[in-house]
Design a protein around this motif. Structure first.
Motif, mmCIF file in Angstrom:
data_model
loop_
_atom_site.group_PDB
_atom_site.id
_atom_site.type_symbol
_atom_site.label_atom_id
_atom_site.label_comp_id
_atom_site.label_asym_id
_atom_site.label_seq_id
_atom_site.Cartn_x
_atom_site.Cartn_y
_atom_site.Cartn_z
ATOM 1 N N ARG A 9 0.903 -1.149 -0.089
ATOM 2 C CA ARG A 9 0.062 -0.131 0.011
ATOM 3 C C ARG A 9 0.808 1.399 0.150
ATOM 4 N NH1 ARG A 9 -2.875 -2.890 3.752
ATOM 5 N NH2 ARG A 9 -2.131 -1.694 5.677
ATOM 6 N N PRO A 10 0.562 2.265 -0.502
ATOM 7 C CA PRO A 10 1.222 3.448 -0.697
ATOM 8 C C PRO A 10 1.381 4.100 0.589
ATOM 9 C CG PRO A 10 -0.837 3.872 -1.312
ATOM 10 C CD PRO A 10 -0.836 2.509 -1.199
ATOM 11 N N ALA A 11 0.564 3.971 1.660
ATOM 12 C CA ALA A 11 0.707 4.652 3.158
ATOM 13 C C ALA A 11 0.492 3.618 4.126
ATOM 14 C CB ALA A 11 0.224 5.959 2.942
ATOM 15 N N PRO A 12 0.861 3.842 5.284
ATOM 16 C CA PRO A 12 0.608 3.146 6.616
ATOM 17 C C PRO A 12 -1.158 3.411 6.669
ATOM 18 C CG PRO A 12 2.450 4.407 7.128
ATOM 19 C CD PRO A 12 1.730 4.870 5.792
ATOM 20 N N ALA A 13 -1.585 2.297 6.969
ATOM 21 C CA ALA A 13 -3.189 2.117 7.339
ATOM 22 C C ALA A 13 -3.886 3.222 7.896
ATOM 23 C CB ALA A 13 -3.629 1.053 7.609
ATOM 24 N N ASN A 14 -3.089 3.653 9.083
ATOM 25 C CA ASN A 14 -3.719 4.748 9.848
ATOM 26 C C ASN A 14 -2.853 5.961 9.650
ATOM 27 O OD1 ASN A 14 -1.425 4.315 11.267
ATOM 28 N ND2 ASN A 14 -2.221 3.287 13.062
ATOM 29 N N GLY A 15 -2.156 6.300 8.854
ATOM 30 C CA GLY A 15 -1.438 7.530 8.459
ATOM 31 C C GLY A 15 -0.461 7.884 9.016
ATOM 32 N N ARG A 16 0.061 7.210 10.285
ATOM 33 C CA ARG A 16 1.275 7.662 10.961
ATOM 34 C C ARG A 16 2.459 7.249 10.356
ATOM 35 N NH1 ARG A 16 0.722 5.663 17.219
ATOM 36 N NH2 ARG A 16 0.088 3.843 16.214
ATOM 37 N N ASP A 17 3.462 8.088 10.361
ATOM 38 C CA ASP A 17 4.750 7.872 9.702
ATOM 39 C C ASP A 17 5.573 6.997 10.409
ATOM 40 O OD1 ASP A 17 7.520 9.755 9.805
ATOM 41 O OD2 ASP A 17 6.754 8.868 7.538
ATOM 42 N N ALA A 18 6.365 6.295 9.791
ATOM 43 C CA ALA A 18 7.264 5.234 10.682
ATOM 44 C C ALA A 18 8.517 5.732 11.563
ATOM 45 C CB ALA A 18 7.726 4.233 9.537
ATOM 46 N N LEU A 19 9.300 6.833 10.911
ATOM 47 C CA LEU A 19 10.040 7.597 11.603
ATOM 48 C C LEU A 19 9.535 8.387 12.866
ATOM 49 C CD1 LEU A 19 12.616 8.838 9.024
ATOM 50 C CD2 LEU A 19 13.094 7.448 10.969
ATOM 51 N N SER A 20 8.548 8.901 12.677
ATOM 52 C CA SER A 20 7.879 9.681 13.849
ATOM 53 C C SER A 20 7.340 8.726 14.919
ATOM 54 C CB SER A 20 6.508 10.491 13.539
ATOM 55 O OG SER A 20 5.441 9.697 13.189
ATOM 56 N N VAL A 21 6.913 7.450 14.570
ATOM 57 C CA VAL A 21 6.539 6.439 15.606
ATOM 58 C C VAL A 21 7.677 5.929 16.202
ATOM 59 C CG1 VAL A 21 5.670 4.354 16.289
ATOM 60 C CG2 VAL A 21 4.268 6.158 14.643
ATOM 61 N N LEU A 22 8.831 5.837 15.555
ATOM 62 C CA LEU A 22 9.980 5.506 16.132
ATOM 63 C C LEU A 22 10.713 6.356 17.177
ATOM 64 C CD1 LEU A 22 12.442 3.079 15.535
ATOM 65 C CD2 LEU A 22 13.502 4.966 14.266
ATOM 66 N N HIS A 23 10.557 7.470 16.746
ATOM 67 C CA HIS A 23 11.230 8.622 17.586
ATOM 68 C C HIS A 23 10.241 8.624 18.856
ATOM 69 C CE1 HIS A 23 13.500 9.710 14.657
ATOM 70 N NE2 HIS A 23 12.935 10.506 13.844
ATOM 71 N N VAL A 25 7.587 6.778 20.284
ATOM 72 C CA VAL A 25 7.368 5.623 21.208
ATOM 73 C C VAL A 25 8.427 4.878 21.658
ATOM 74 C CG1 VAL A 25 6.150 3.457 20.929
ATOM 75 C CG2 VAL A 25 4.943 5.436 19.802
ATOM 76 N N PHE A 26 9.419 4.783 20.566
ATOM 77 C CA PHE A 26 10.562 3.647 21.032
ATOM 78 C C PHE A 26 11.793 4.685 21.208
ATOM 79 C CE2 PHE A 26 8.291 1.159 18.261
ATOM 80 C CZ PHE A 26 7.955 0.069 19.197
ATOM 81 N N GLY A 27 11.752 6.083 21.068
ATOM 82 C CA GLY A 27 12.699 7.035 21.540
ATOM 83 C C GLY A 27 14.211 6.580 20.658
ATOM 84 N N LEU A 28 13.999 6.285 19.498
ATOM 85 C CA LEU A 28 15.098 5.758 18.771
ATOM 86 C C LEU A 28 15.490 6.939 17.501
ATOM 87 C CD1 LEU A 28 14.711 2.162 18.426
ATOM 88 C CD2 LEU A 28 16.526 3.335 19.854
ATOM 89 N N PRO A 29 16.704 7.248 17.250
ATOM 90 C CA PRO A 29 16.945 8.273 16.404
ATOM 91 C C PRO A 29 16.717 8.077 14.728
ATOM 92 C CG PRO A 29 18.907 7.370 17.197
ATOM 93 C CD PRO A 29 17.866 6.916 17.844
ATOM 94 N N GLY A 30 16.847 6.439 14.517
ATOM 95 C CA GLY A 30 16.810 6.162 13.343
ATOM 96 C C GLY A 30 16.843 4.564 13.182
ATOM 97 N N PHE A 31 16.549 3.942 12.077
ATOM 98 C CA PHE A 31 16.782 2.672 11.765
ATOM 99 C C PHE A 31 18.229 2.232 11.612
ATOM 100 C CE2 PHE A 31 12.540 3.748 9.848
ATOM 101 C CZ PHE A 31 11.899 3.025 10.692
ATOM 102 N N ARG A 32 18.348 1.086 11.908
ATOM 103 C CA ARG A 32 19.665 0.147 11.845
ATOM 104 C C ARG A 32 19.774 -0.758 10.746
ATOM 105 N NH1 ARG A 32 21.578 -2.385 17.121
ATOM 106 N NH2 ARG A 32 19.372 -2.787 17.549
ATOM 107 N N GLY A 33 20.675 -0.732 9.895
ATOM 108 C CA GLY A 33 20.759 -1.862 8.858
ATOM 109 C C GLY A 33 19.535 -1.795 7.916
#
Length: 202
Positions: A9-23, A25-33
């Motif tokens: 699908r072109p976008a997450p089902a509920n409209g939230r952005d992966a990086l914003s949720v990563l920051h 909820v998980f308090g992480l600066p970015g993805f690894r590998g």
């Protein structure tokens, strides 16, 4: 990671952005590998097998898509202690998570089942022997499932020393829920084991 089995699908089902949720909820600066690629693939509806070393961030590969997709992510895990640790960490991060296993009372299990059907859970950890029961499969059929994550997926292989016969029955996930993405994860699997995981879990 295997090729997509369904059109993303072109976008997450509920409209939230992966990086914003990563920051947030998980308090992480970015993805690894390859985390970012895997997360986009699964969030878009694709299936994959993830081979990643212990401590490499496998959990995020299903936890984040579970938050981005509609419904509850169902995580198959063979160890109660591991379920407890994961649920505790998620609750601390503000994620609605729970586990269904043999350590619960009947009332506790019923409360979790009710929350699942009410759409009140983001992630639910389930033991493999419980998931394949008619009762659990019927429960999941009534719920909105975001994805299925099969952790410690090498347990499906009869070539491995950690073989768990109940893991073989997990092929029923693909049969009963063909439109729900599946992600299998392991830290250890040679080529023969990887082929068996892909074949058994479809």
């Amino acid at each position: 990671m295997n090729a997509p089995s369904t059109a993303p699908r072109p976008a997450p089902a509920n409209g939230r952005d992966a990086l914003s949720v990563l920051h947030s909820v998980f308090g992480l600066p970015g993805f690894r590998g390859s985390q970012g690629e895997i997360i986009r693939h699964v969030t878009g509806g694709g299936n994959c097998l993830v081979l990643m070393p212990t401590g490499g961030g496998k959990s995020l590969c299903y936890q984040l898509p579970s938050l981005l997709r509609e419904g509850c992510g169902i995580v198959v895990s063979p160890l109660i202690a591991l379920m407890r640790d994961q649920v505790a960490g998620l609750l601390e991060a503000g994620v609605n998570a729970a586990a269904l296993n043999s350590s619960l009372t009947l009332q506790e299990a019923s409360d979790i089942e009710r929350r699942l059907l009410a759409g009140d859970l983001d992630l639910l950890y389930v033991a493999p022997e419980r998931l394949v029961t008619p009762r659990c499969l019927s429960l999941l059929a009534q719920a909105k499932v975001a994805l299925f994550a099969i952790d410690e997926a090498h347990c499906v292989s009869q070539w491995g020393h950690d073989f768990r016969p109940e893991y073989v029955g997990l092929s029923i996930i693909a049969e009963r829920f063909p439109d729900v993405p599946r992600i299998a994860l392991t830290a250890t699997a040679d080529e023969l084991t990887r082929k068996e995981i892909v074949a058994r879990l479809q």
